[in-house]
Scaffold this active site. Structure first.
Site, PDB file in Angstrom:
ATOM      1  N   PRO A   2       0.821  -1.213   0.000  1.00 53.81           N
ATOM      2  CG  PRO A   2      -0.409  -1.368   1.954  1.00 53.81           C
ATOM      3  CD  PRO A   2       0.703  -1.988   1.222  1.00 53.81           C
ATOM      4  CD  GLU A   3       3.901   2.326  -3.926  1.00 54.55           C
ATOM      5  OE1 GLU A   3       4.091   3.422  -4.495  1.00 54.55           O
ATOM      6  OE2 GLU A   3       4.318   1.257  -4.381  1.00 54.55           O
TER       7      GLU A   3
END
Length: 311
Positions: A2-3
């Site tokens: 997850p960015e």
DNA sequence: AACCTTCCCTGATGGC
DNA sequence: TGCCATCAGGGAAGGT
């Protein structure tokens, strides 16, 4: 992994689903993701979810007296489980992305936290590799700013200006790839979006930031926003573990130009995409569009190197 | 101060 | 079939 776009997708999903809800109870499976005491965690009982915030890759639940700060690490998942909806009977594996989950699922051995809400629903935190972190902070003035003070420019905020971005290059000598992964430069950029932004800017990931031309830095400033924007627009990139708050995958993995496309033809010039390792991170680029050498100062390339919008 | 390396952690995968 | 090595990677910690 997850960015920023994945965390923002989750934030929006939670905001529309559970904003204002009262936290009835908390079930914790103690493990290293908890960077708070059990007492601090149980202290959120009875409080309401007043706001859901994001800073870089951090997701923050604002309650009356506390902040619950989540970092999803590599494999963290935050989902809402609604008893009115049916649980999937088993994990579903996506053919190409390897996604291990579809829709909601009952807590399993990787589910470390259950936040039970007043209406019977619950928020689940699941994290296979446990690189994620959960903090509980007392909600005092400035506590968030202090906790997240190490983070750099926030994309889409008023502080994300070209001038501030250029200032980040001062005294830096690293290659451009680790520079982009440094959260004190631009908060929220991770491995996928760093590779994509460099491709769109036509910059080789191994080039030292010292050697970048001004116009290249300007392009990078713009392509970082473009790639993050596309990521949000398509609901995040689901390579292996990412699901949104409803347990569903995003579609940005279909829009990527270089990430995980090694061996496949470049979308612009058909040169096979290469995968190399730069500062211990898998790095994808197009040898045709992202030359290793510094561009000439005198002759700018007549053919624009500014890559098309990934959408 | 900036930079670099190592480590944490599990599941998927490939070789034998 | 099973066992072992390898890989993925965000960020903290420790060394240079």
């Amino acid at each position: 992994m997850p960015e920023l776009p994945e965390v923002e997708t989750i934030r929006r999903g939670l905001e529309s689903a559970v904003l204002g809800a009262r936290i009835e109870d908390v079930v914790q499976k103690p493990c290293r993701v908890f960077r708070c005491t059990s007492e601090e965690l149980f202290g959120i009982r009875g409080q309401h979810l007043q706001r859901l915030l994001r800073r870089g890759k951090y997701l923050i639940a604002e309650l009356e007296n506390s902040y619950v700060v989540f970092h999803l690490g590599m494999t963290g998942q935050l989902t809402v489980r609604d008893p009115a909806r049916e649980d999937a009977s088993r994990f579903i594996r996506h053919e190409t992305t390897g996604l291990q989950r579809a829709h909601q699922h009952a807590p399993d051995r990787h589910t470390h936290l259950e936040i039970l809400l007043g209406d019977g629903r619950e928020i689940l935190y699941r994290d296979i590799r446990m690189f994620g972190k959960i903090h509980v902070l007392a909600r005092n003035a400035g506590v968030l700013e202090s906790f997240l003070g190490h983070l750099g420019l926030e994309p889409f905020s008023s502080e994300y200006t070209l001038e501030a971005f250029l200032e980040k290059f001062r005294n830096r000598k690293v290659r451009v790839k680790p520079f982009l992964l440094d959260q004190s430069v631009v908060a929220g950029v991770g491995n996928i979006y760093a590779d994509e932004a460099l491709f769109l800017a036509g910059i080789h990931p191994m080039r030292p930031v010292r050697g970048l031309r001004k116009y290249e830095k300007v392009r990078l400033f713009e392509t970082i926003l473009k790639t993050l924007e596309a990521g949000i627009q398509f609901g995040g990139t689901s390579m292996s573990d990412f699901v949104n708050s409803e347990g569903r995958q995003g579609s940005n993995q279909e829009k990527l130009n270089v990430y995980a496309r090694d061996g496949q033809p470049c979308t612009i010039c058909a040169t096979p995409i290469q995968k190399i390792v730069v500062s211990q991170r898998g790095t994808h680029f197009c040898p045709g569009c992202q030359p290793r050498s510094r561009p000439s100062r005198i002759v700018r390339r007549s053919r624009t190197r500014y890559r098309r919008d990934p959408s």
